[in-house]
Design a protein around this motif. Structure first.
Motif, PDB file in Angstrom:
ATOM      1  N   GLU A  46      -4.164   7.427   2.241  1.00  0.00           N
ATOM      2  CA  GLU A  46      -3.851   5.783   2.217  1.00  0.00           C
ATOM      3  C   GLU A  46      -4.556   5.244   1.209  1.00  0.00           C
ATOM      4  O   GLU A  46      -5.694   5.356   0.897  1.00  0.00           O
ATOM      5  N   THR A  47      -3.713   4.280   0.717  1.00  0.00           N
ATOM      6  CA  THR A  47      -4.281   3.308  -0.453  1.00  0.00           C
ATOM      7  C   THR A  47      -3.703   1.768  -0.170  1.00  0.00           C
ATOM      8  O   THR A  47      -2.358   1.846  -0.006  1.00  0.00           O
ATOM      9  N   PRO A  48      -4.449   0.779  -0.214  1.00  0.00           N
ATOM     10  CA  PRO A  48      -6.104   1.004  -0.225  1.00  0.00           C
ATOM     11  C   PRO A  48      -6.541   1.251   1.045  1.00  0.00           C
ATOM     12  O   PRO A  48      -6.060   1.338   2.301  1.00  0.00           O
TER      13      PRO A  48
ATOM     14  N   GLY B  88       0.844  -1.294   0.001  1.00  0.00           N
ATOM     15  CA  GLY B  88      -0.064  -0.003   0.081  1.00  0.00           C
ATOM     16  C   GLY B  88       1.020   1.205   0.040  1.00  0.00           C
ATOM     17  O   GLY B  88       1.996   1.187  -0.086  1.00  0.00           O
TER      18      GLY B  88
ATOM     19  N   GLN C  48       4.513  -3.976  -2.352  1.00  0.00           N
ATOM     20  CA  GLN C  48       3.498  -5.314  -2.240  1.00  0.00           C
ATOM     21  C   GLN C  48       4.494  -6.488  -2.024  1.00  0.00           C
ATOM     22  O   GLN C  48       5.487  -6.529  -3.048  1.00  0.00           O
TER      23      GLN C  48
END
Length: 345
Positions: A67-69, A45, A109
């Protein structure tokens, strides 16, 4: 997995030089705060946080911008990393000044999910990801200025050196800390990490989270700042404090000077210089400025000083008890106050 961290100076930094990096977290420190559920599922993320930069180069008052996700905890993880950062503060006219930075952090990731622990969890510096990491704890008790001065390393004291340390600790019973180890120490070789560890018994934190869950077993990070001016009681001025208690709105209204109401003065400002005493209570207060003067605002501010209480340790890692605190008090005429014409006989 790689660590990608960058910083951009915010608009608030108007200086001859902008804030810049001196030290960033390592990949191992990034792993230590990775959101547990995301790591189990093999998810990466991104997060972007904004922080103030103190004149000593420490980050404080951080907040999540994005923030992502969403909802996976990467914003909170990014803030938990902030004790690992050390920056060179912005300067104006050759002197360090407060500034602000935006910090994007990339949690790259992983190739696969990692189950309950990250790979190599037994390696030095890597903690099991099933443990909760608590950032920016509000301490009930913490070392005083006298405690920090007594622990100041003799070698650093003799050379006039300053330092910064961040300890990683486990929350124990009754809010105490244990199992502490240094994850940052700048500079090394002067004894600052050992000095910080010697102060750990002085800390007492909460025993529960806000939802009632016990905090025992969680990890936390404790920042320490050591500066030569801490050794001189006359130079112990603490900024960016956290307030444990403040006067109520009713107290402000009740104390609004009658003379100011009669004169139609709607706003005022008083600044007091106080010492933080035991329990965070203010003592030995003196008014350093009063605007406008002569209408009773100084006396009203002094009366309010008994209602303030201060937290014993700052987010930056500086003690407050035994230090001087600037206390600004702003007044606005209460709505229920009579108008100037009605107040006159």
């Amino acid at each position: 997995m790689a660590l990608a961290v960058a910083a951009t100076a915010g608009a608030a930094v108007a200086a001859e030089t902008e804030a810049d990096w001196l030290k960033r977290p390592t990949p191992e420190q990034l792993f230590a705060v990775w959101p547990t559920d995301a790591l189990k599922r093999g998810l990466g993320g991104r997060a972007k946080i904004a922080c103030a930069v103190s004149v000593r180069g420490a980050l404080h008052d951080c907040r999540v911008l994005s923030e992502t996700p969403a909802g996976m905890g990467f914003g909170a993880a990014a803030i938990a990393l902030t004790p690992q950062f050390l920056m060179k503060p912005a300067t104006r006219d050759g002197k360090p000044v407060e500034g602000e930075v935006d910090i994007p952090i990339n949690f790259t990731q992983p190739d696969t999910g990692t189950g309950t622990h990250i790979p190599g969890r037994d390696a030095p510096g890597l903690a099991p990801m099933t443990r909760t990491v608590v950032s920016n704890l509000v301490w009930n008790q913490a070392p005083s200025y006298d405690d920090v001065a007594a622990a100041y390393p003799e070698k650093a004291k003799a050379s006039g050196a300053s330092g910064r340390v961040t300890l990683k600790c486990t929350m124990m019973s009754e809010g105490r800390l244990g199992g502490c180890s240094a994850i940052t120490e700048e500079p090394k070789g002067l004894g600052f990490a050992a000095a910080a560890r010697s102060l750990i018994p002085k800390f007492v934190g909460p025993t529960q989270f806000s939802d009632g869950r016990p905090i025992k077993g969680s990890m936390t990070q404790v920042p320490f700042v050591f500066a030569p001016d801490m050794l001189d009681p006359a130079k112990r001025l603490t900024s960016k404090v956290q307030w444990a208690a403040l006067p109520s709105g009713d107290a402000f209204s009740a104390g609004y000077p009658k003379k100011a109401i009669e004169a139609g003065v709607a706003t005022a400002r008083v600044v007091m210089l106080c010492t933080a005493g035991e329990g965070g209570r203010l003592q030995d207060c003196a008014v350093s400025s009063e605007e406008p003067a002569g209408l009773g605002f100084a006396e009203a501010g002094m009366a309010l000083s008994k209602s303030f209480r201060i937290r014993p340790w700052t987010e930056e890692g500086v003690p407050t008890i035994g230090g001087k605190i600037r206390v600004p008090v702003r007044y606005n005429m209460p709505d229920a106050a009579p108008t100037p014409s009605a107040a006159k006989p």
